[in-house]
Write a protein that holds these residues in place. Structure first.
Motif, short mmCIF file in Angstrom:
data_model
loop_
_atom_site.label_atom_id
_atom_site.label_comp_id
_atom_site.label_asym_id
_atom_site.label_seq_id
_atom_site.Cartn_x
_atom_site.Cartn_y
_atom_site.Cartn_z
N SER A 60 0.80 -1.23 0.00
CA SER A 60 0.00 0.00 0.00
C SER A 60 0.83 1.28 0.00
O SER A 60 0.33 2.34 -0.36
CB SER A 60 -0.95 0.01 1.20
OG SER A 60 -0.21 -0.01 2.40
N ASN A 61 2.11 1.19 0.37
CA ASN A 61 2.96 2.39 0.37
C ASN A 61 4.01 2.34 -0.75
O ASN A 61 5.03 3.00 -0.68
CB ASN A 61 3.64 2.56 1.73
CG ASN A 61 4.59 1.42 2.06
OD1 ASN A 61 4.52 0.34 1.47
ND2 ASN A 61 5.48 1.66 3.00
N SER A 62 3.73 1.59 -1.80
CA SER A 62 4.67 1.42 -2.90
C SER A 62 4.95 2.74 -3.61
O SER A 62 4.03 3.53 -3.88
CB SER A 62 4.08 0.43 -3.91
OG SER A 62 4.89 0.38 -5.07
N ASP A 63 6.22 2.96 -3.96
CA ASP A 63 6.58 4.12 -4.77
C ASP A 63 5.99 4.02 -6.17
O ASP A 63 5.93 5.02 -6.89
CB ASP A 63 8.09 4.28 -4.85
CG ASP A 63 8.69 4.93 -3.62
OD1 ASP A 63 7.94 5.55 -2.84
OD2 ASP A 63 9.92 4.84 -3.45
N HIS A 64 5.53 2.84 -6.56
CA HIS A 64 4.85 2.70 -7.86
C HIS A 64 3.57 3.53 -7.88
O HIS A 64 3.17 4.03 -8.92
CB HIS A 64 4.53 1.24 -8.16
CG HIS A 64 5.73 0.43 -8.53
ND1 HIS A 64 6.35 0.52 -9.76
CD2 HIS A 64 6.42 -0.50 -7.83
CE1 HIS A 64 7.38 -0.31 -9.80
NE2 HIS A 64 7.44 -0.94 -8.64
N LEU A 65 2.93 3.69 -6.74
CA LEU A 65 1.68 4.46 -6.65
C LEU A 65 1.91 5.96 -6.80
O LEU A 65 1.04 6.68 -7.26
CB LEU A 65 0.99 4.19 -5.31
CG LEU A 65 0.38 2.82 -5.14
CD1 LEU A 65 0.06 2.54 -3.68
CD2 LEU A 65 -0.85 2.67 -6.01
N SER A 66 3.07 6.42 -6.39
CA SER A 66 3.35 7.86 -6.42
C SER A 66 4.05 8.30 -7.69
O SER A 66 4.22 9.50 -7.93
CB SER A 66 4.19 8.25 -5.20
OG SER A 66 5.43 7.58 -5.23
N GLY A 67 4.49 7.34 -8.52
CA GLY A 67 5.16 7.69 -9.76
C GLY A 67 6.64 7.94 -9.62
O GLY A 67 7.25 8.53 -10.51
N TRP A 68 7.23 7.49 -8.52
CA TRP A 68 8.66 7.76 -8.28
C TRP A 68 9.59 6.62 -8.66
O TRP A 68 10.80 6.75 -8.51
CB TRP A 68 8.91 8.10 -6.81
CG TRP A 68 8.51 9.46 -6.39
CD1 TRP A 68 7.64 9.78 -5.39
CD2 TRP A 68 8.95 10.71 -6.93
NE1 TRP A 68 7.52 11.15 -5.28
CE2 TRP A 68 8.32 11.74 -6.21
CE3 TRP A 68 9.82 11.06 -7.95
CZ2 TRP A 68 8.53 13.09 -6.47
CZ3 TRP A 68 10.04 12.40 -8.22
CH2 TRP A 68 9.39 13.40 -7.49
N CYS A 69 9.09 5.46 -9.08
CA CYS A 69 10.03 4.34 -9.28
C CYS A 69 9.79 3.59 -10.58
O CYS A 69 8.74 3.67 -11.19
CB CYS A 69 9.99 3.40 -8.10
SG CYS A 69 8.49 2.45 -7.97
N ILE A 70 10.81 2.83 -10.93
CA ILE A 70 10.83 2.04 -12.16
C ILE A 70 11.45 0.68 -11.84
O ILE A 70 12.47 0.61 -11.16
CB ILE A 70 11.71 2.72 -13.25
CG1 ILE A 70 11.30 4.17 -13.49
CG2 ILE A 70 11.73 1.90 -14.53
CD1 ILE A 70 9.96 4.37 -14.12
N ASP A 71 10.83 -0.38 -12.35
CA ASP A 71 11.43 -1.70 -12.34
C ASP A 71 11.93 -1.95 -13.77
O ASP A 71 11.21 -1.66 -14.73
CB ASP A 71 10.42 -2.78 -11.99
CG ASP A 71 9.92 -2.69 -10.55
OD1 ASP A 71 10.54 -1.99 -9.74
OD2 ASP A 71 8.90 -3.33 -10.24
N PHE A 72 13.14 -2.47 -13.90
CA PHE A 72 13.69 -2.62 -15.24
C PHE A 72 14.72 -3.74 -15.34
O PHE A 72 15.21 -4.25 -14.34
CB PHE A 72 14.33 -1.30 -15.70
CG PHE A 72 15.60 -0.94 -14.98
CD1 PHE A 72 16.84 -1.27 -15.51
CD2 PHE A 72 15.58 -0.28 -13.76
CE1 PHE A 72 18.02 -0.93 -14.85
CE2 PHE A 72 16.74 0.07 -13.10
CZ PHE A 72 17.98 -0.26 -13.65
N LYS A 73 15.02 -4.08 -16.59
CA LYS A 73 16.08 -5.01 -16.95
C LYS A 73 17.01 -4.28 -17.91
O LYS A 73 16.58 -3.36 -18.62
CB LYS A 73 15.52 -6.22 -17.69
CG LYS A 73 14.54 -7.05 -16.91
CD LYS A 73 14.00 -8.16 -17.78
CE LYS A 73 13.02 -9.01 -16.99
NZ LYS A 73 12.60 -10.20 -17.73
N CYS A 74 18.24 -4.72 -17.95
CA CYS A 74 19.20 -4.20 -18.94
C CYS A 74 20.04 -5.39 -19.40
O CYS A 74 21.20 -5.54 -19.00
CB CYS A 74 20.05 -3.09 -18.34
SG CYS A 74 21.09 -2.27 -19.56
N PRO A 75 19.45 -6.27 -20.22
CA PRO A 75 20.12 -7.51 -20.60
C PRO A 75 21.49 -7.32 -21.24
O PRO A 75 22.38 -8.13 -21.04
CB PRO A 75 19.15 -8.17 -21.59
CG PRO A 75 17.86 -7.46 -21.43
CD PRO A 75 18.15 -6.11 -20.86
#
Length: 146
Positions: free
Chosen positions: A73-88
């Protein structure tokens, strides 16, 4: 819509869950401006990773999408501050986190999520430079190999 030279709004709001369930995942206002800032910070991440292409796996999540994916419920995904990513082209999550840690790049959280094969980076204003490794459903301090 391009938010920076290499990142689009579609990339930073991508959600297979939203598509599958027909949930809107379109940000407005302050969240859209935060995503624009994140896109520019991700340009710096890309530069540190020798300009290898980055694949965003998750960015902003609407509350409905966050709930559907089991996000906290307090995920930074909700506020627009974070990114999950890959860089193969660069390497594993461990190698990515190690390079970003050494770079001096400002961030709030940097999480090695090796089991998922991704890196989570938050640019929330606290800028704690906190580095974690996910192990199952918990986190340990620092960057660790599997």
């Amino acid at each position: 819509m391009n938010l920076s030279p290499n990142f689009t709004l579609a990339e930073l709001t991508v959600s297979d869950t939203a598509k599958r369930l027909g949930i809107s995942n379109t940000p407005t206002g302050v969240v859209l401006e935060r995503l624009r800032l994140c896109a520019w910070m991700m340009q710096n991440v890309r530069r540190v990773l020798e300009d290898h292409p980055i694949k965003v796996t998750s960015g902003w999540r609407s509350p409905a999408v966050n709930k559907a994916v089991g996000g906290v419920s307090n995920s930074d995904h909700l506020s627009g501050w974070c990114i999950d990513f890959k860089c193969p082209g660069f390497g594993s999550p461990f190698e990515i986190v190690a390079r970003l840690e050494q770079s001096g790049l400002a961030f709030d959280q940097l999480i090695n999520e090796q089991e998922k094969g991704i890196v989570h980076i938050s640019f929330a204003p606290e800028l704690r430079n906190q580095i974690l490794t996910q192990r199952g459903k918990s986190y340990i301090g620092g960057n660790h190999r599997a």
